[in-house]
Design a protein around this motif. Structure first.
Motif, PDB file in Angstrom:
ATOM      1  N   LEU A 109       0.830  -1.206   0.000  1.00 49.29           N
ATOM      2  CA  LEU A 109       0.000   0.000   0.000  1.00 49.29           C
ATOM      3  C   LEU A 109       0.865   1.256   0.000  1.00 49.29           C
ATOM      4  CD1 LEU A 109      -2.660  -1.133   2.627  1.00 49.29           C
ATOM      5  CD2 LEU A 109      -2.798  -1.282   0.131  1.00 49.29           C
ATOM      6  N   GLN A 110       1.936   1.216   0.803  1.00 48.69           N
ATOM      7  CA  GLN A 110       2.877   2.342   0.894  1.00 48.69           C
ATOM      8  C   GLN A 110       4.262   1.796   1.196  1.00 48.69           C
ATOM      9  OE1 GLN A 110       1.215   4.668   4.119  1.00 48.69           O
ATOM     10  NE2 GLN A 110       0.339   6.139   2.689  1.00 48.69           N
ATOM     11  N   ASP A 111       5.258   2.484   0.698  1.00 49.53           N
ATOM     12  CA  ASP A 111       6.650   2.131   0.973  1.00 49.53           C
ATOM     13  C   ASP A 111       7.417   3.439   1.069  1.00 49.53           C
ATOM     14  OD1 ASP A 111       8.940   0.700   1.376  1.00 49.53           O
ATOM     15  OD2 ASP A 111       8.995  -0.217  -0.610  1.00 49.53           O
ATOM     16  N   ILE A 112       7.516   3.966   2.311  1.00 51.26           N
ATOM     17  CA  ILE A 112       8.065   5.296   2.524  1.00 51.26           C
ATOM     18  C   ILE A 112       9.091   5.282   3.652  1.00 51.26           C
ATOM     19  CG2 ILE A 112       7.515   7.688   3.149  1.00 51.26           C
ATOM     20  CD1 ILE A 112       4.655   7.126   2.119  1.00 51.26           C
ATOM     21  N   MET A 113      10.272   5.816   3.384  1.00 54.60           N
ATOM     22  CA  MET A 113      11.307   6.031   4.403  1.00 54.60           C
ATOM     23  C   MET A 113      11.568   4.791   5.250  1.00 54.60           C
ATOM     24  SD  MET A 113      10.327   9.990   5.362  1.00 54.60           S
ATOM     25  CE  MET A 113      11.080   9.881   6.947  1.00 54.60           C
ATOM     26  N   GLY A 114      11.723   3.651   4.610  1.00 57.29           N
ATOM     27  CA  GLY A 114      12.067   2.434   5.322  1.00 57.29           C
ATOM     28  C   GLY A 114      10.912   1.746   6.016  1.00 57.29           C
ATOM     29  N   VAL A 115       9.689   2.201   5.796  1.00 56.21           N
ATOM     30  CA  VAL A 115       8.507   1.561   6.377  1.00 56.21           C
ATOM     31  C   VAL A 115       7.581   1.141   5.239  1.00 56.21           C
ATOM     32  CG1 VAL A 115       6.504   1.843   7.890  1.00 56.21           C
ATOM     33  CG2 VAL A 115       8.670   2.921   8.499  1.00 56.21           C
ATOM     34  N   THR A 116       7.202  -0.126   5.250  1.00 56.05           N
ATOM     35  CA  THR A 116       6.312  -0.659   4.227  1.00 56.05           C
ATOM     36  C   THR A 116       4.999  -1.068   4.877  1.00 56.05           C
ATOM     37  OG1 THR A 116       8.209  -1.500   2.990  1.00 56.05           O
ATOM     38  CG2 THR A 116       6.059  -2.417   2.425  1.00 56.05           C
ATOM     39  N   GLN A 133      -3.382  -6.275   8.043  1.00 53.99           N
ATOM     40  CA  GLN A 133      -2.575  -5.189   7.494  1.00 53.99           C
ATOM     41  C   GLN A 133      -1.351  -5.115   8.403  1.00 53.99           C
ATOM     42  OE1 GLN A 133      -3.679  -0.782   7.436  1.00 53.99           O
ATOM     43  NE2 GLN A 133      -4.391  -1.533   5.446  1.00 53.99           N
ATOM     44  N   MET A 134      -0.167  -4.981   7.809  1.00 53.78           N
ATOM     45  CA  MET A 134       1.063  -5.023   8.589  1.00 53.78           C
ATOM     46  C   MET A 134       2.009  -3.922   8.132  1.00 53.78           C
ATOM     47  SD  MET A 134       3.596  -8.336   9.129  1.00 53.78           S
ATOM     48  CE  MET A 134       2.374  -9.307  10.004  1.00 53.78           C
ATOM     49  N   LYS A 135       2.701  -3.333   9.115  1.00 53.22           N
ATOM     50  CA  LYS A 135       3.778  -2.383   8.823  1.00 53.22           C
ATOM     51  C   LYS A 135       5.097  -3.065   9.162  1.00 53.22           C
ATOM     52  CE  LYS A 135       1.540   2.024   9.720  1.00 53.22           C
ATOM     53  NZ  LYS A 135       1.476   3.178  10.612  1.00 53.22           N
ATOM     54  N   ILE A 136       6.033  -2.947   8.238  1.00 51.52           N
ATOM     55  CA  ILE A 136       7.376  -3.485   8.444  1.00 51.52           C
ATOM     56  C   ILE A 136       8.355  -2.311   8.357  1.00 51.52           C
ATOM     57  CG2 ILE A 136       9.188  -5.013   7.545  1.00 51.52           C
ATOM     58  CD1 ILE A 136       6.830  -6.588   8.623  1.00 51.52           C
ATOM     59  N   ALA A 137       9.196  -2.197   9.375  1.00 49.01           N
ATOM     60  CA  ALA A 137      10.223  -1.155   9.389  1.00 49.01           C
ATOM     61  C   ALA A 137      11.580  -1.814   9.150  1.00 49.01           C
ATOM     62  CB  ALA A 137      10.229  -0.442  10.741  1.00 49.01           C
ATOM     63  N   VAL A 138      12.379  -1.224   8.282  1.00 48.43           N
ATOM     64  CA  VAL A 138      13.688  -1.763   7.950  1.00 48.43           C
ATOM     65  C   VAL A 138      14.724  -1.068   8.811  1.00 48.43           C
ATOM     66  CG1 VAL A 138      15.409  -2.057   6.131  1.00 48.43           C
ATOM     67  CG2 VAL A 138      12.977  -2.291   5.599  1.00 48.43           C
ATOM     68  N   ALA A 139      15.598  -1.871   9.438  1.00 42.29           N
ATOM     69  CA  ALA A 139      16.653  -1.323  10.277  1.00 42.29           C
ATOM     70  C   ALA A 139      17.726  -0.685   9.411  1.00 42.29           C
ATOM     71  CB  ALA A 139      17.268  -2.423  11.128  1.00 42.29           C
TER      72      ALA A 139
END
Length: 142
Positions: A109-116, A133-139
């Motif tokens: 749905l969104q992929d912004i500033m390391g958060v999908t 619905q899930m948010k994934i944050a990239v380290a």
């Protein structure tokens, strides 16, 4: 694009016994699909069924496989570590049995500033068994 990447361990930061996908089956900019066979020796199997926590982890690892595919095959970078930032509206209709095959799809749905942010669903035996619905944050690399 349909795929059949079975060396998913190259795409994931997770290692056995915590790997919850077997194959990356489809990928494009907006969606990713994986498959996973529920095995008796899985650490999340209780009384012949995969528990609901494992379904959330399967979705998170489908997100990780998407990121791993982008990093490895498109950007030519190392695998990055991500974290579940939020799970919203998790609905588990039923938990799968040993021997069942899970087909997991995430739609970005969104992929912004390391958060999908993704919509996700898991199907098994031709029916939807879980959605969320899930948010994934990239380290960031240190």
């Amino acid at each position: 694009m349909e795929l059949n990447i079975q060396k998913t361990r190259e795409l994931l930061p997770q290692q056995p016994p915590f790997v919850m996908i077997d194959c990356l089956t489809a990928f494009d900019e907006k969606f990713t699909e994986t498959s996973f066979e529920v095995r008796e020796d899985n650490i999340f199997v209780e009384e012949g069924r995969l528990n609901a926590c494992a379904l959330a982890e399967n979705i998170a690892q489908t997100c990780a496989a998407r990121l791993g595919y982008v990093n490895k095959y498109i950007l030519k970078k190392d695998v990055q570590i991500g974290f579940i930032g939020a799970i919203k509206n998790l609905v588990v209709e039923e938990t799968p049995c040993v021997g069942d095959i899970l087909h997991t799809r995430i739609d970005v749905l969104q992929d912004i500033m390391g958060v999908t942010l993704v919509d996700a669903k898991i199907e098994s035996n031709n029916k939807v068994i879980a959605t969320t619905q899930m948010k994934i944050a990239v380290a960031e690399k240190q």
